[in-house]
Design a protein around this motif. Structure first.
Motif, PDB file in Angstrom:
ATOM      1  N   GLU A   6     -12.911   1.130  -7.845  1.00 43.60           N
ATOM      2  CA  GLU A   6     -14.190   1.027  -8.603  1.00 43.60           C
ATOM      3  C   GLU A   6     -15.274   0.719  -7.402  1.00 43.60           C
ATOM      4  O   GLU A   6     -14.924   0.759  -6.230  1.00 43.60           O
ATOM      5  CB  GLU A   6     -14.188  -0.570  -9.132  1.00 43.60           C
ATOM      6  CG  GLU A   6     -12.946  -0.697 -10.156  1.00 43.60           C
ATOM      7  CD  GLU A   6     -11.847  -1.377  -9.568  1.00 43.60           C
ATOM      8  OE1 GLU A   6     -11.065  -2.056 -10.307  1.00 43.60           O
ATOM      9  OE2 GLU A   6     -11.628  -1.056  -8.361  1.00 43.60           O
ATOM     10  N   SER A   7     -16.460   0.681  -8.107  1.00 43.63           N
ATOM     11  CA  SER A   7     -17.666   0.713  -6.783  1.00 43.63           C
ATOM     12  C   SER A   7     -19.084  -0.061  -7.696  1.00 43.63           C
ATOM     13  O   SER A   7     -18.882   0.264  -8.949  1.00 43.63           O
ATOM     14  CB  SER A   7     -17.890   1.965  -6.150  1.00 43.63           C
ATOM     15  OG  SER A   7     -18.258   2.836  -7.080  1.00 43.63           O
ATOM     16  N   GLY A   8     -19.803  -0.150  -6.953  1.00 47.19           N
ATOM     17  CA  GLY A   8     -21.065  -0.562  -7.621  1.00 47.19           C
ATOM     18  C   GLY A   8     -21.550  -2.034  -8.018  1.00 47.19           C
ATOM     19  O   GLY A   8     -22.417  -2.489  -8.323  1.00 47.19           O
ATOM     20  N   GLY A   9     -20.469  -3.027  -7.425  1.00 44.91           N
ATOM     21  CA  GLY A   9     -20.531  -4.426  -7.440  1.00 44.91           C
ATOM     22  C   GLY A   9     -21.793  -4.715  -6.529  1.00 44.91           C
ATOM     23  O   GLY A   9     -22.189  -4.089  -5.598  1.00 44.91           O
ATOM     24  N   GLY A  10     -22.063  -5.973  -6.666  1.00 42.24           N
ATOM     25  CA  GLY A  10     -23.296  -6.662  -5.739  1.00 42.24           C
ATOM     26  C   GLY A  10     -23.941  -7.931  -6.197  1.00 42.24           C
ATOM     27  O   GLY A  10     -23.216  -8.586  -7.315  1.00 42.24           O
ATOM     28  N   LEU A  11     -24.987  -8.376  -5.592  1.00 44.68           N
ATOM     29  CA  LEU A  11     -25.701  -9.530  -5.764  1.00 44.68           C
ATOM     30  C   LEU A  11     -26.813  -9.055  -6.653  1.00 44.68           C
ATOM     31  O   LEU A  11     -27.665  -8.399  -6.041  1.00 44.68           O
ATOM     32  CB  LEU A  11     -25.947 -10.300  -4.484  1.00 44.68           C
ATOM     33  CG  LEU A  11     -26.979 -11.512  -4.788  1.00 44.68           C
ATOM     34  CD1 LEU A  11     -26.311 -12.558  -5.660  1.00 44.68           C
ATOM     35  CD2 LEU A  11     -27.200 -12.220  -3.380  1.00 44.68           C
ATOM     36  N   MET A  78     -14.850  10.170 -14.218  1.00 41.75           N
ATOM     37  CA  MET A  78     -15.683   8.813 -13.775  1.00 41.75           C
ATOM     38  C   MET A  78     -15.787   8.046 -15.051  1.00 41.75           C
ATOM     39  O   MET A  78     -16.087   8.576 -16.261  1.00 41.75           O
ATOM     40  CB  MET A  78     -16.783   9.194 -13.248  1.00 41.75           C
ATOM     41  CG  MET A  78     -17.015   9.817 -11.911  1.00 41.75           C
ATOM     42  SD  MET A  78     -16.209   8.733 -10.540  1.00 41.75           S
ATOM     43  CE  MET A  78     -17.713   7.622 -10.525  1.00 41.75           C
ATOM     44  N   PHE A  79     -15.560   6.697 -14.923  1.00 43.57           N
ATOM     45  CA  PHE A  79     -15.773   5.709 -15.995  1.00 43.57           C
ATOM     46  C   PHE A  79     -16.924   4.879 -15.476  1.00 43.57           C
ATOM     47  O   PHE A  79     -16.960   4.320 -14.236  1.00 43.57           O
ATOM     48  CB  PHE A  79     -14.630   5.092 -16.438  1.00 43.57           C
ATOM     49  CG  PHE A  79     -13.745   5.932 -16.875  1.00 43.57           C
ATOM     50  CD1 PHE A  79     -12.703   6.855 -16.174  1.00 43.57           C
ATOM     51  CD2 PHE A  79     -13.592   6.467 -18.386  1.00 43.57           C
ATOM     52  CE1 PHE A  79     -11.876   7.947 -16.666  1.00 43.57           C
ATOM     53  CE2 PHE A  79     -12.604   7.126 -18.695  1.00 43.57           C
ATOM     54  CZ  PHE A  79     -11.716   7.895 -18.023  1.00 43.57           C
ATOM     55  N   TYR A  80     -17.718   4.353 -16.263  1.00 41.58           N
ATOM     56  CA  TYR A  80     -18.898   3.763 -15.997  1.00 41.58           C
ATOM     57  C   TYR A  80     -19.034   2.366 -16.793  1.00 41.58           C
ATOM     58  O   TYR A  80     -18.562   2.286 -17.944  1.00 41.58           O
ATOM     59  CB  TYR A  80     -20.189   4.187 -16.005  1.00 41.58           C
ATOM     60  CG  TYR A  80     -20.322   5.448 -15.435  1.00 41.58           C
ATOM     61  CD1 TYR A  80     -19.851   6.841 -16.055  1.00 41.58           C
ATOM     62  CD2 TYR A  80     -20.546   5.334 -13.905  1.00 41.58           C
ATOM     63  CE1 TYR A  80     -20.107   7.963 -15.164  1.00 41.58           C
ATOM     64  CE2 TYR A  80     -20.566   6.613 -13.238  1.00 41.58           C
ATOM     65  CZ  TYR A  80     -20.360   7.932 -13.929  1.00 41.58           C
ATOM     66  OH  TYR A  80     -20.246   9.111 -13.074  1.00 41.58           O
ATOM     67  N   LEU A  81     -19.543   1.056 -16.488  1.00 43.02           N
ATOM     68  CA  LEU A  81     -19.720  -0.072 -17.247  1.00 43.02           C
ATOM     69  C   LEU A  81     -21.099  -0.518 -16.770  1.00 43.02           C
ATOM     70  O   LEU A  81     -21.532  -0.813 -15.671  1.00 43.02           O
ATOM     71  CB  LEU A  81     -18.667  -1.106 -16.629  1.00 43.02           C
ATOM     72  CG  LEU A  81     -19.029  -2.575 -17.679  1.00 43.02           C
ATOM     73  CD1 LEU A  81     -18.551  -2.087 -19.008  1.00 43.02           C
ATOM     74  CD2 LEU A  81     -18.439  -3.552 -16.982  1.00 43.02           C
ATOM     75  N   GLN A 123      -8.864  -1.948  -7.302  1.00 44.13           N
ATOM     76  CA  GLN A 123      -9.003  -3.291  -6.283  1.00 44.13           C
ATOM     77  C   GLN A 123      -9.865  -4.342  -6.662  1.00 44.13           C
ATOM     78  O   GLN A 123     -10.110  -5.633  -6.089  1.00 44.13           O
ATOM     79  CB  GLN A 123      -9.094  -2.685  -4.821  1.00 44.13           C
ATOM     80  CG  GLN A 123     -10.628  -2.652  -4.599  1.00 44.13           C
ATOM     81  CD  GLN A 123     -11.249  -1.284  -5.295  1.00 44.13           C
ATOM     82  OE1 GLN A 123     -10.372  -0.457  -5.809  1.00 44.13           O
ATOM     83  NE2 GLN A 123     -12.506  -0.912  -5.091  1.00 44.13           N
ATOM     84  N   GLY A 124     -11.091  -3.965  -7.769  1.00 48.09           N
ATOM     85  CA  GLY A 124     -11.992  -4.883  -8.010  1.00 48.09           C
ATOM     86  C   GLY A 124     -12.965  -4.819  -7.212  1.00 48.09           C
ATOM     87  O   GLY A 124     -13.041  -4.177  -6.133  1.00 48.09           O
ATOM     88  N   THR A 125     -14.191  -5.074  -7.841  1.00 47.51           N
ATOM     89  CA  THR A 125     -15.495  -5.179  -7.462  1.00 47.51           C
ATOM     90  C   THR A 125     -16.211  -6.235  -7.729  1.00 47.51           C
ATOM     91  O   THR A 125     -16.192  -6.944  -8.636  1.00 47.51           O
ATOM     92  CB  THR A 125     -16.640  -3.999  -7.682  1.00 47.51           C
ATOM     93  OG1 THR A 125     -17.389  -3.952  -6.807  1.00 47.51           O
ATOM     94  CG2 THR A 125     -16.780  -3.783  -9.106  1.00 47.51           C
ATOM     95  N   GLN A 126     -16.838  -6.872  -6.599  1.00 43.68           N
ATOM     96  CA  GLN A 126     -17.409  -8.461  -7.058  1.00 43.68           C
ATOM     97  C   GLN A 126     -19.025  -8.323  -7.669  1.00 43.68           C
ATOM     98  O   GLN A 126     -19.733  -7.611  -7.033  1.00 43.68           O
ATOM     99  CB  GLN A 126     -17.526  -9.204  -5.733  1.00 43.68           C
ATOM    100  CG  GLN A 126     -18.384 -10.610  -5.936  1.00 43.68           C
ATOM    101  CD  GLN A 126     -17.468 -11.466  -6.493  1.00 43.68           C
ATOM    102  OE1 GLN A 126     -16.349 -11.722  -6.412  1.00 43.68           O
ATOM    103  NE2 GLN A 126     -18.085 -12.149  -7.581  1.00 43.68           N
TER     104      GLN A 126
END
Length: 131
Positions: A6-11, A78-81, A123-126
Motif C-alpha cells: 500500500e501507499s498514499g497515506g498521510g496527514l 493496481m487497486f485504489y481507494l 503492511q498498512g498505511t497510516q
C-alpha cells in the motif's frame, strides 16, 4: 506468493481527499478479490470496500458509502481507494488485503466479506485526519 504493497497515506485536514494505492502480485488463479480495511487504535479491523476482479463489482460499507470508492487499473494490477470528505473518525491504519480464491461477483452481496476470507495482507498505511 501474493504480495500487496500500500501507499498514499498521510496527514490531511477534515474535508480533504486522499487516494490510497495497492499494487498486487503473485496470484495463481485468474480471479480474486481485493479489499480495503482499516483499524483504529483500540478498535477491531473494519472492512471498508472490496472489489471482485471477475466483473469489477464492488461492495462498500455503509460507514463510508458515498465518500469512499474502490477501483482498479487492470493493466497495472493496481487497486485504489479514493477517500473524499475525510473526517477525524477516518483516522486509522488502512490495509489492502486479498482473497486469492474469490471468483464470484459482489453485485448481490448484502454484507461485507469476513476478514478471515482475506488471507494476504499488506503492511498498512497510516491515514490521519486532523485540523
Amino acid at each position: 506468493q501474493v504480495q500487496l504493497v500500500e501507499s498514499g497515506g498521510g496527514l490531511v485536514q477534515p474535508g480533504e481527499s486522499l487516494t490510497l494505492s495497492c499494487v498486487a502480485s503473485g496470484f495463481i488463479l485468474r480471479y480474486y478479490a481485493i479489499g480495503w480495511f482499516r483499524q483504529a487504535p483500540g478498535k477491531e479491523r473494519e472492512g471498508i470496500s472490496c472489489i471482485s476482479t471477475i466483473d469489477d463489482s464492488t461492495y462498500t460499507a455503509d460507514s463510508v458509502k458515498g465518500r469512499f470508492t474502490i477501483s482498479r487499473d487492470k493493466s497495472k494490477n493496481m487497486f485504489y481507494l479514493q477517500m473524499n470528505n475525510l473526517k477525524p473518525e477516518d483516522t486509522a491504519i488502512y490495509y489492502c488485503a486479498a482473497d486469492p480464491h474469490y471468483s464470484r461477483s459482489y453485485s448481490r452481496a448484502n454484507s461485507f466479506p469476513l476478514v478471515g476470507d482475506f488471507s494476504s495482507w499488506g503492511q498498512g498505511t497510516q491515514v490521519t485526519v486532523s485540523s
